[in-house]
Design a protein around this motif. Structure first.
Motif, PDB file in Angstrom:
ATOM      1  N   GLN A  58      51.922  51.153  50.184  1.00 39.03           N
ATOM      2  CA  GLN A  58      51.241  51.870  49.233  1.00 39.03           C
ATOM      3  C   GLN A  58      49.826  51.183  48.947  1.00 39.03           C
ATOM      4  OE1 GLN A  58      53.565  52.983  45.530  1.00 39.03           O
ATOM      5  NE2 GLN A  58      55.324  52.479  46.900  1.00 39.03           N
ATOM      6  N   GLY A  59      49.784  49.822  49.711  1.00 44.77           N
ATOM      7  CA  GLY A  59      48.590  48.969  49.580  1.00 44.77           C
ATOM      8  C   GLY A  59      48.641  48.270  48.178  1.00 44.77           C
ATOM      9  N   ILE A  60      50.001  47.862  47.691  1.00 45.81           N
ATOM     10  CA  ILE A  60      50.312  46.776  46.760  1.00 45.81           C
ATOM     11  C   ILE A  60      51.015  45.629  47.588  1.00 45.81           C
ATOM     12  CG2 ILE A  60      51.596  46.573  44.459  1.00 45.81           C
ATOM     13  CD1 ILE A  60      51.681  49.439  44.379  1.00 45.81           C
ATOM     14  N   PHE A  61      50.088  44.681  47.518  1.00 48.53           N
ATOM     15  CA  PHE A  61      50.748  43.559  48.169  1.00 48.53           C
ATOM     16  C   PHE A  61      51.085  42.444  47.207  1.00 48.53           C
ATOM     17  CE2 PHE A  61      47.652  45.796  50.993  1.00 48.53           C
ATOM     18  CZ  PHE A  61      48.590  46.249  51.937  1.00 48.53           C
ATOM     19  N   GLN A  62      52.177  42.719  46.624  1.00 50.00           N
ATOM     20  CA  GLN A  62      52.591  41.850  45.356  1.00 50.00           C
ATOM     21  C   GLN A  62      53.617  40.736  45.808  1.00 50.00           C
ATOM     22  OE1 GLN A  62      54.098  44.069  41.945  1.00 50.00           O
ATOM     23  NE2 GLN A  62      55.146  42.459  41.411  1.00 50.00           N
ATOM     24  N   TRP A  63      54.642  41.075  46.540  1.00 51.01           N
ATOM     25  CA  TRP A  63      55.567  40.479  47.075  1.00 51.01           C
ATOM     26  C   TRP A  63      55.512  40.210  48.814  1.00 51.01           C
ATOM     27  CZ3 TRP A  63      59.929  43.135  44.221  1.00 51.01           C
ATOM     28  CH2 TRP A  63      59.895  42.761  42.871  1.00 51.01           C
ATOM     29  N   ALA A  79      52.712  40.957  35.253  1.00 47.87           N
ATOM     30  CA  ALA A  79      52.599  42.156  36.039  1.00 47.87           C
ATOM     31  C   ALA A  79      51.483  42.070  36.881  1.00 47.87           C
ATOM     32  CB  ALA A  79      52.491  43.359  35.187  1.00 47.87           C
ATOM     33  N   PHE A  80      51.581  42.386  38.184  1.00 44.54           N
ATOM     34  CA  PHE A  80      50.719  42.296  39.244  1.00 44.54           C
ATOM     35  C   PHE A  80      49.479  43.329  38.694  1.00 44.54           C
ATOM     36  CE2 PHE A  80      49.273  43.299  43.696  1.00 44.54           C
ATOM     37  CZ  PHE A  80      48.528  42.188  43.659  1.00 44.54           C
ATOM     38  N   SER A  81      48.307  42.856  38.599  1.00 48.80           N
ATOM     39  CA  SER A  81      47.092  43.790  38.427  1.00 48.80           C
ATOM     40  C   SER A  81      47.094  45.209  39.307  1.00 48.80           C
ATOM     41  CB  SER A  81      45.834  43.173  38.200  1.00 48.80           C
ATOM     42  OG  SER A  81      45.427  42.701  39.265  1.00 48.80           O
ATOM     43  N   GLN A  82      47.646  44.945  40.508  1.00 53.73           N
ATOM     44  CA  GLN A  82      47.428  46.015  41.407  1.00 53.73           C
ATOM     45  C   GLN A  82      48.432  47.076  41.518  1.00 53.73           C
ATOM     46  OE1 GLN A  82      44.048  46.568  42.734  1.00 53.73           O
ATOM     47  NE2 GLN A  82      43.644  44.978  41.232  1.00 53.73           N
ATOM     48  N   ASN A  83      49.567  46.939  40.474  1.00 50.15           N
ATOM     49  CA  ASN A  83      50.670  47.415  40.642  1.00 50.15           C
ATOM     50  C   ASN A  83      50.692  48.663  39.560  1.00 50.15           C
ATOM     51  OD1 ASN A  83      53.419  48.772  40.618  1.00 50.15           O
ATOM     52  ND2 ASN A  83      54.239  46.800  41.264  1.00 50.15           N
ATOM     53  N   PRO A  84      50.023  49.780  39.756  1.00 50.96           N
ATOM     54  CA  PRO A  84      49.880  50.840  38.693  1.00 50.96           C
ATOM     55  C   PRO A  84      51.275  51.397  37.926  1.00 50.96           C
ATOM     56  CG  PRO A  84      49.166  51.649  40.806  1.00 50.96           C
ATOM     57  CD  PRO A  84      49.399  50.175  40.973  1.00 50.96           C
ATOM     58  N   HIS A 137      46.302  33.829  37.424  1.00 49.40           N
ATOM     59  CA  HIS A 137      46.125  33.997  38.829  1.00 49.40           C
ATOM     60  C   HIS A 137      47.225  33.415  39.778  1.00 49.40           C
ATOM     61  CE1 HIS A 137      42.240  35.874  39.234  1.00 49.40           C
ATOM     62  NE2 HIS A 137      41.669  35.457  38.329  1.00 49.40           N
ATOM     63  N   TYR A 138      47.978  34.063  40.267  1.00 47.99           N
ATOM     64  CA  TYR A 138      49.217  33.624  41.408  1.00 47.99           C
ATOM     65  C   TYR A 138      48.512  33.580  42.858  1.00 47.99           C
ATOM     66  CZ  TYR A 138      52.489  33.102  37.342  1.00 47.99           C
ATOM     67  OH  TYR A 138      53.000  32.890  36.348  1.00 47.99           O
ATOM     68  N   ARG A 139      49.266  33.310  43.559  1.00 44.58           N
ATOM     69  CA  ARG A 139      48.979  33.399  45.177  1.00 44.58           C
ATOM     70  C   ARG A 139      48.678  34.599  45.537  1.00 44.58           C
ATOM     71  NH1 ARG A 139      52.019  34.488  49.482  1.00 44.58           N
ATOM     72  NH2 ARG A 139      53.926  34.574  48.144  1.00 44.58           N
ATOM     73  N   LYS A 140      49.215  35.765  44.888  1.00 41.71           N
ATOM     74  CA  LYS A 140      48.768  36.934  45.381  1.00 41.71           C
ATOM     75  C   LYS A 140      47.765  37.825  44.579  1.00 41.71           C
ATOM     76  CE  LYS A 140      51.722  38.190  48.755  1.00 41.71           C
ATOM     77  NZ  LYS A 140      51.047  39.007  49.586  1.00 41.71           N
ATOM     78  N   GLY A 141      47.117  37.050  43.588  1.00 44.51           N
ATOM     79  CA  GLY A 141      45.890  37.687  43.018  1.00 44.51           C
ATOM     80  C   GLY A 141      46.402  37.769  41.388  1.00 44.51           C
ATOM     81  N   LEU A 142      45.361  38.230  40.715  1.00 43.73           N
ATOM     82  CA  LEU A 142      45.568  38.616  39.228  1.00 43.73           C
ATOM     83  C   LEU A 142      46.772  39.316  38.667  1.00 43.73           C
ATOM     84  CD1 LEU A 142      43.816  38.039  36.659  1.00 43.73           C
ATOM     85  CD2 LEU A 142      42.787  40.489  37.010  1.00 43.73           C
ATOM     86  N   PHE A 143      47.440  38.571  37.513  1.00 51.46           N
ATOM     87  CA  PHE A 143      48.386  39.131  37.139  1.00 51.46           C
ATOM     88  C   PHE A 143      48.132  39.078  35.549  1.00 51.46           C
ATOM     89  CE2 PHE A 143      50.505  38.016  40.962  1.00 51.46           C
ATOM     90  CZ  PHE A 143      51.498  38.549  41.083  1.00 51.46           C
ATOM     91  N   TYR A 144      48.584  40.277  34.924  1.00 53.76           N
ATOM     92  CA  TYR A 144      48.404  40.550  33.492  1.00 53.76           C
ATOM     93  C   TYR A 144      49.613  39.676  32.894  1.00 53.76           C
ATOM     94  CZ  TYR A 144      44.624  43.750  34.663  1.00 53.76           C
ATOM     95  OH  TYR A 144      43.372  44.528  35.079  1.00 53.76           O
ATOM     96  N   LEU A 145      49.464  39.123  31.669  1.00 54.33           N
ATOM     97  CA  LEU A 145      50.527  38.753  30.554  1.00 54.33           C
ATOM     98  C   LEU A 145      50.858  39.842  29.721  1.00 54.33           C
ATOM     99  CD1 LEU A 145      49.474  34.951  30.685  1.00 54.33           C
ATOM    100  CD2 LEU A 145      51.378  35.980  32.163  1.00 54.33           C
TER     101      LEU A 145
END
Length: 169
Positions: free
Chosen positions: A28-33, A128-133, A151-159
């Motif tokens: 799905q283009g969600i590169f979270q894990w 939560a990963f910002s790119q995981n709707p 910011h973690y290794r995979k990008g921007l996360f919301y708290l």
């Protein structure tokens, strides 16, 4: 769906669940894990510490989540509105792709919020990963409020956080 504390014997199925979910997100283009996170060692540690819960549908693990009773130092920069000294942090909520779209995540959230309430703690935090709707929609629809970013290794996360004393039981 029945919820149980994960056991060491669940590890192979949990590894499969997280691998299947990672593959589905990648499609799905969600590169979270990926292969580095969450890996078997992290899942094994969650089980060993008694922090991993699994939701069973029939004989299969449909969902898993980890509740941590201490806060990551990474979270210190957030603008938390809840000033409780005791909080719970939700990590690694994962629904197997075979069970997605069936309300499993919602039921898991009902379960974990109930577990936290029963422990007497009123504040849940998570990232939560910002790119995981789907994840963002789930948390926001349940009243979790943004308190910052990290910011973690995979990008921007919301708290996010939720004050359970504000929520109806």
């Amino acid at each position: 769906m029945g919820f149980l504390r994960a056991q060491a014997s669940d590890l192979p199925e949990l590894i499969h669940l997280f691998h299947a979910a990672t593959q589905s997100m990648d499609e799905q283009g969600i590169f979270q894990w990926d292969e580095l996170y969450p890996d078997a060692g992290i899942l094994e540690e969650d089980i060993r510490h008694g922090n991993m819960t699994v939701g069973m549908i029939g004989s299969r693990i449909a969902v898993a989540f980890m509740l941590d009773y201490c806060e990551d130092s990474d979270y210190e920069s957030a603008d938390w509105r809840c000033r409780e000294t005791q909080i719970v942090v939700l990590h690694r909520l994962c629904v197997h792709p075979d069970f997605q779209g069936q309300g499993v995540a919602r039921k898991a959230m009902d379960q974990l919020e109930g577990m936290v309430r029963a422990s007497g703690i009123r504040t849940i935090r998570l990232d939560a990963f910002s790119q995981n709707p789907a994840a963002l929609h789930l948390y926001e629809s349940r009243g979790y409020q943004k308190a910052g970013t990290i910011h973690y290794r995979k990008g921007l996360f919301y708290l996010y956080e939720k004050d359970l004393s504000d929520a109806f039981a």
